[in-house]
Design a protein around this motif. Structure first.
Motif, mmCIF file in Angstrom:
data_model
loop_
_atom_site.group_PDB
_atom_site.id
_atom_site.type_symbol
_atom_site.label_atom_id
_atom_site.label_comp_id
_atom_site.label_asym_id
_atom_site.label_seq_id
_atom_site.Cartn_x
_atom_site.Cartn_y
_atom_site.Cartn_z
ATOM 1 N N LEU A 5 -2.883 10.350 1.206
ATOM 2 C CA LEU A 5 -3.183 9.447 1.305
ATOM 3 C C LEU A 5 -3.738 9.704 -0.532
ATOM 4 C CD1 LEU A 5 -4.797 6.027 1.214
ATOM 5 C CD2 LEU A 5 -6.529 7.216 1.606
ATOM 6 N N ASN A 27 -3.861 5.157 7.720
ATOM 7 C CA ASN A 27 -3.663 3.573 7.071
ATOM 8 C C ASN A 27 -5.104 3.131 7.469
ATOM 9 O OD1 ASN A 27 -0.672 2.488 6.925
ATOM 10 N ND2 ASN A 27 -0.544 3.775 8.867
ATOM 11 N N LEU A 53 -5.446 2.927 -4.276
ATOM 12 C CA LEU A 53 -4.987 3.623 -3.077
ATOM 13 C C LEU A 53 -3.297 3.351 -2.722
ATOM 14 C CD1 LEU A 53 -7.787 2.751 -0.834
ATOM 15 C CD2 LEU A 53 -8.082 4.737 -2.564
ATOM 16 N N VAL A 98 -6.153 8.704 -3.809
ATOM 17 C CA VAL A 98 -6.960 7.527 -4.058
ATOM 18 C C VAL A 98 -6.832 8.299 -5.954
ATOM 19 C CG1 VAL A 98 -9.626 7.033 -3.893
ATOM 20 C CG2 VAL A 98 -8.194 8.650 -2.403
ATOM 21 N N ARG A 121 0.739 -1.456 0.527
ATOM 22 C CA ARG A 121 0.041 0.278 0.104
ATOM 23 C C ARG A 121 0.761 1.355 -0.455
ATOM 24 N NH1 ARG A 121 0.342 -1.846 5.494
ATOM 25 N NH2 ARG A 121 0.908 -0.604 7.263
ATOM 26 N N TYR A 165 -6.916 4.067 3.986
ATOM 27 C CA TYR A 165 -7.109 3.559 3.460
ATOM 28 C C TYR A 165 -7.491 2.158 3.423
ATOM 29 C CZ TYR A 165 -4.337 0.175 0.609
ATOM 30 O OH TYR A 165 -4.086 -1.290 -0.098
ATOM 31 N N TYR A 166 -8.061 1.677 4.753
ATOM 32 C CA TYR A 166 -8.911 0.485 4.673
ATOM 33 C C TYR A 166 -9.845 0.355 4.559
ATOM 34 C CZ TYR A 166 -4.505 -2.168 5.948
ATOM 35 O OH TYR A 166 -2.988 -3.084 5.775
ATOM 36 N N ILE A 176 -0.115 4.856 -0.002
ATOM 37 C CA ILE A 176 0.007 5.588 1.016
ATOM 38 C C ILE A 176 1.586 6.337 0.411
ATOM 39 C CG2 ILE A 176 0.539 6.069 3.061
ATOM 40 C CD1 ILE A 176 -1.165 4.129 4.302
#
Length: 407
Positions: A280, A316, A291, A282, A253, A319-320, A293
């Motif tokens: 982040l 994080n 996505l 997107v 990620r 992100y999830y 990071i």
């Protein structure tokens, strides 16, 4: 092609009986004989449990099809040249496949391994059409280095052990991916009595209510941009410049390097924004929902909406959370040429969020799951590379085996 001592050089036509499929597709599928197509070759042995189409003997005869006997090598002769499998029961093939029934000099397993390494040879001799194609003569003229039978058996024994390790690792990887998917569903869909919460730092279950937050409440949203490609001074600098292609190629990620970089002048003279580490990114155009990071300062092109997390939000976790809600972004996208989400629509997406400490605990659990997936993927990649190198040595005789060790 040098012939090792004690080996012989033959062609598939001299070593095997060829079976060329009939020209017509069955009109119906009501029998018990598997009708195999290229997409059905997903494992070393076919048919698999996923086999969908079956024909009767009458349906096979009506379309001019032929029955391929058990323990033949099935090979793609159109498109994905070099894709092979061994049939564990009689099958009928579609027009894009070719079957080899080995004679006494060669075993089915050895031939299958050999043909899987001959893609470049096949491509060089394929018909120069949009899709590479091998006719019957092409298929039967493929050269094969043939060791004595006992040496073939030992080579197959060694490579089969590697295949078993690869299959086991693939299954472990699939299981880990399913477990992560279940964890995301459990941990990221809000507090509910039926879903046990994680423990806080004091060993107590989290109990606070989750609240809907817009993405604009989670942090500052910035768009990307592209410097003038005709201005050399804007390019080849030291600042990472992210594109959707960079993101889809990532193995984790996090993004550390990008294919192209821009200069500080490129940032100043374009709509690109310099994002801090821990932002982040997107994708909101075409590849919706991809996505990444950042681990350092970075810019993106205009295909992104980027979030610089605010106080009270863990990058994080975001992100999830977004990863688990990609369908929501796709639903809001519009466009005739390609789908895109506007900055306003992106900022106004509402998602359930807990307090910061629970966000961090959830992110830690999912990160652990991701790390296991990464470990297994790396192990799988390494096994495949080692097997490929071993095949190159064993199937050309550069590395000989001790035949007395055959079980």
């Amino acid at each position: 092609m040098q012939v090792p001592e004690g080996w012989i050089k033959e062609t598939t036509g001299s070593l095997c009986i060829s079976i060329v499929p009939g020209r017509n597709k069955p009109k119906s599928f009501t029998g018990e004989i598997p009708w195999v197509t290229t997409p059905d070759i997903t494992a070393r042995y076919i048919p698999t449990k996923e086999q969908e189409l079956f024909v009767s003997k009458a349906e096979m005869q009506e379309c001019g099809g032929k029955l391929v006997p058990v323990d033949s090598v099935i090979m793609a002769a159109v498109g994905d040249l070099g894709l092979v499998a061994i049939n564990s029961e009689p099958v009928m093939l579609n027009q894009q496949l070719h079957a080899f029934v080995p004679k006494l000099k060669i075993t089915t397993e050895f031939l299958a391994y050999w043909l899987s390494t001959q893609q470049q040879y096949m491509l060089a001799r394929a018909s120069k059409t949009t899709i590479p194609y091998l006719n019957k003569s092409n298929c039967e003229s493929i050269p094969v280095l043939v060791p004595p039978l006992k040496e073939q058996q030992k080579i197959v024994q060694i490579l089969s052990a590697w295949d078993k390790a690869i299959t086991t690792t693939e299954q472990l990887l699939a299981n880990s991916q399913q477990q992560k998917k279940a964890l995301m569903q459990q941990l990221l869909t809000g507090a509910h009595p039926s879903k046990p919460r994680l423990l806080d730092d004091n060993g107590q279950r989290f109990s606070g209510e989750w609240e809907f937050k817009t993405i604009s409440q989670m942090g500052k949203v910035l768009s990307g941009g592209t410097p003038d490609t005709n201005s050399a001074e804007y390019w080849d600098g030291s600042i990472n410049w992210l594109t959707p292609t960079d993101v889809t190629a990532l193995k984790s990620r996090f993004v550390e390097e990008t294919a192209r970089k821009i200069s500080s002048e490129g940032v100043k003279n374009s709509s690109a924004k310099l994002l801090p580490a821990g932002s982040l990114m997107v994708c909101t155009r075409a590849t919706i929902g991809a996505l990444a990071i950042s681990t350092s300062e970075i810019c993106t092109n205009q295909g992104f909406k980027n979030i610089v997390p605010g106080k009270g939000f863990d990058v994080n976790f975001i992100y999830y959370l977004l990863l688990n809600n990609i369908k929501e972004f796709v639903r809001k996208a519009s466009g005739s040429t390609f789908l895109e989400i506007s900055k306003k629509d992106f900022e106004n997406v509402k998602l359930l969020c807990p307090e910061l400490q629970e966000q961090q605990k959830i992110a830690t659990v999912l990160t652990t799951a991701d790390n296991e997936i990464t470990r297994l993927q790396q192990k799988l990649d390494q096994l495949k590379q080692e097997k490929k190198a071993l095949m190159q040595q064993l199937l050309t005789g550069k590395r000989r085996v001790k035949v007395e060790e055959v079980a």
